[in-house]
Write an enzyme that holds these catalytic residues in place. Structure first.
Site, PDB file in Angstrom:
ATOM      1  N   PHE A 150       3.380   9.590   3.150  1.00  0.00           N
ATOM      2  CA  PHE A 150       4.823   9.781   3.220  1.00  0.00           C
ATOM      3  C   PHE A 150       5.633   8.607   2.691  1.00  0.00           C
ATOM      4  O   PHE A 150       6.833   8.740   2.479  1.00  0.00           O
ATOM      5  CB  PHE A 150       5.242  10.045   4.674  1.00  0.00           C
ATOM      6  CG  PHE A 150       4.519  11.201   5.295  1.00  0.00           C
ATOM      7  CD1 PHE A 150       4.804  12.493   4.915  1.00  0.00           C
ATOM      8  CD2 PHE A 150       3.545  10.988   6.253  1.00  0.00           C
ATOM      9  CE1 PHE A 150       4.143  13.572   5.484  1.00  0.00           C
ATOM     10  CE2 PHE A 150       2.873  12.051   6.824  1.00  0.00           C
ATOM     11  CZ  PHE A 150       3.174  13.351   6.438  1.00  0.00           C
ATOM     12  N   GLY A 202       0.819  -1.204   0.000  1.00  0.00           N
ATOM     13  CA  GLY A 202       0.000   0.000   0.000  1.00  0.00           C
ATOM     14  C   GLY A 202       0.851   1.252   0.000  1.00  0.00           C
ATOM     15  O   GLY A 202       2.082   1.205   0.056  1.00  0.00           O
ATOM     16  N   GLY A 238       0.982   5.419   1.569  1.00  0.00           N
ATOM     17  CA  GLY A 238       0.447   6.460   2.423  1.00  0.00           C
ATOM     18  C   GLY A 238       0.919   7.813   1.960  1.00  0.00           C
ATOM     19  O   GLY A 238       1.459   7.970   0.854  1.00  0.00           O
ATOM     20  N   ASP A 241      -2.500   9.952  15.494  1.00  0.00           N
ATOM     21  CA  ASP A 241      -3.120   9.604  14.209  1.00  0.00           C
ATOM     22  C   ASP A 241      -3.912   8.304  14.333  1.00  0.00           C
ATOM     23  O   ASP A 241      -3.834   7.431  13.463  1.00  0.00           O
ATOM     24  CB  ASP A 241      -2.048   9.491  13.125  1.00  0.00           C
ATOM     25  CG  ASP A 241      -2.634   9.577  11.717  1.00  0.00           C
ATOM     26  OD1 ASP A 241      -3.784  10.047  11.572  1.00  0.00           O
ATOM     27  OD2 ASP A 241      -1.948   9.184  10.756  1.00  0.00           O
ATOM     28  N   VAL A 279       4.654   0.956   1.049  1.00  0.00           N
ATOM     29  CA  VAL A 279       4.863  -0.217   1.892  1.00  0.00           C
ATOM     30  C   VAL A 279       4.864  -1.475   1.028  1.00  0.00           C
ATOM     31  O   VAL A 279       3.982  -1.666   0.183  1.00  0.00           O
ATOM     32  CB  VAL A 279       3.773  -0.333   2.979  1.00  0.00           C
ATOM     33  CG1 VAL A 279       4.060  -1.511   3.900  1.00  0.00           C
ATOM     34  CG2 VAL A 279       3.673   0.967   3.779  1.00  0.00           C
ATOM     35  N   LYS A 296       8.537  -0.025   4.985  1.00  0.00           N
ATOM     36  CA  LYS A 296       8.144   1.309   4.532  1.00  0.00           C
ATOM     37  C   LYS A 296       9.345   1.939   3.856  1.00  0.00           C
ATOM     38  O   LYS A 296      10.449   1.937   4.420  1.00  0.00           O
ATOM     39  CB  LYS A 296       7.709   2.187   5.711  1.00  0.00           C
ATOM     40  CG  LYS A 296       6.420   1.773   6.370  1.00  0.00           C
ATOM     41  CD  LYS A 296       6.119   2.643   7.587  1.00  0.00           C
ATOM     42  CE  LYS A 296       5.774   4.064   7.223  1.00  0.00           C
ATOM     43  NZ  LYS A 296       5.301   4.845   8.397  1.00  0.00           N
TER      44      LYS A 296
END
Length: 292
Positions: free
Chosen positions: A24, A20, A22, A134, A27, A42
């Site tokens: 920043f 996936g 995000g 978060d 992954v 990441k």
């Protein structure tokens, strides 16, 4: 602050499937060559617009200190040339967001199980004077172990340590709008209470299938949140136990000093004395209003 070590990723790990992306980082799944063990990694590239080495160092520095069954563990953090690699425990499962988006209806007991584990993770963080900042359904991973669902909290990109001489810290307004606490929106100093507010939003959502605050216009949404203006419609909440309703209300308190703490939430009757009725308490509603 801990520094990332310099190493060549491909010497120690083999890159596998994309998982996936995000704000920043991207992954991927990877395999450690020496052990054959699967991990998630990441990847951050310095050419990316959102790249911030100091923020990544902060995330790794915090994550390295964490070891809890309800928190994804960090295996290794290092850099090479213009790229940073953060190797993490691989959780083979979906996110809580995926579960909600797919309109999976949970019993109140199942909702309690997820929330209890999330609060246990938050209690651990808060005792270490760390605020996640978060908490949202996308950052809660669900792993099946021997037929049981294990909650794993991830993504510490916005996490901050509280100073030893204060329970609050000044931060920029960051995070997913739906889960922001009033004090975050008002740019007031924030503390561990912002995580509890977000947990309350998630519990509300799990119990009745719609969020406590919803507007397509973010400015109107923020105003509802700051005023603590949510509606517990009887047609939905009559199906929910009084104890569960009470815990939601204690989490969604506008004033952070009056909001329940993680420790007190774990000792709330809905968590400690929960007994499911013979007929499962479930809601039947659509959930297509939620956006990442």
């Amino acid at each position: 602050m801990a520094t990332l070590e310099r190493a060549v990723f491909s010497q120690d790990f083999e890159m596998k499937d994309f998982i996936g992306e995000g704000t920043f980082a991207k992954v991927f799944k990877c395999v450690e060559r020496k052990t054959g063990q699967d991990f998630a990694v990441k990847t951050f590239q310095s050419e990316d617009e959102n790249f911030d080495r100091q923020l990544i160092d902060n995330e790794v520095d915090i994550w390295r200190t964490l070891q809890h069954r309800n928190i994804v563990s960090l295996h290794k953090g290092f850099y090479e040339d213009r790229r940073i690699w953060v190797v993490l425990e691989l959780v083979n499962g979906k996110t809580l967001f995926d579960e909600i988006l797919n309109q999976i209806v949970l019993s109140e007991e199942e909702s309690r199980g997820r929330i209890q584990q999330l609060i246990e993770g938050l209690d651990y963080l808060h005792r270490k004077r760390i605020v996640h900042r978060d908490i949202n359904a996308d950052n809660i991973l669900l792993q099946k172990v021997s037929g049981k669902t294990i909650v794993k909290l991830t993504d510490f990109g916005l996490a901050r340590r509280l100073p030893q001489d204060s329970d609050v810290i000044t931060c920029d307004v960051e995070g997913t709008p739906l889960y922001l606490a009033p004090e975050t929106i008002l740019a007031d100093p924030i503390g561990a209470a912002v995580d509890i507010w977000a947990c309350g939003v998630i519990l509300f959502l799990l119990l009745v299938g719609y969020p406590p605050f919803w507007q397509n216009d973010d400015r109107k949404l923020m105003l509802l949140i700051v005023e603590g203006c949510y509606n517990m419609a009887a047609s939905y909440w009559d199906q929910v136990s009084d104890d569960a309703t009470d815990l939601v209300k204690r989490m969604l308190v506008v004033h952070p000093h009056k909001r329940v703490t993680a420790f007190k939430a774990l000792n709330h009757p809905w968590i400690t004395d929960f007994v499911e009725n013979d007929e499962e308490r479930t809601g039947h509603f659509t959930r297509n209003f939620i956006s990442r």
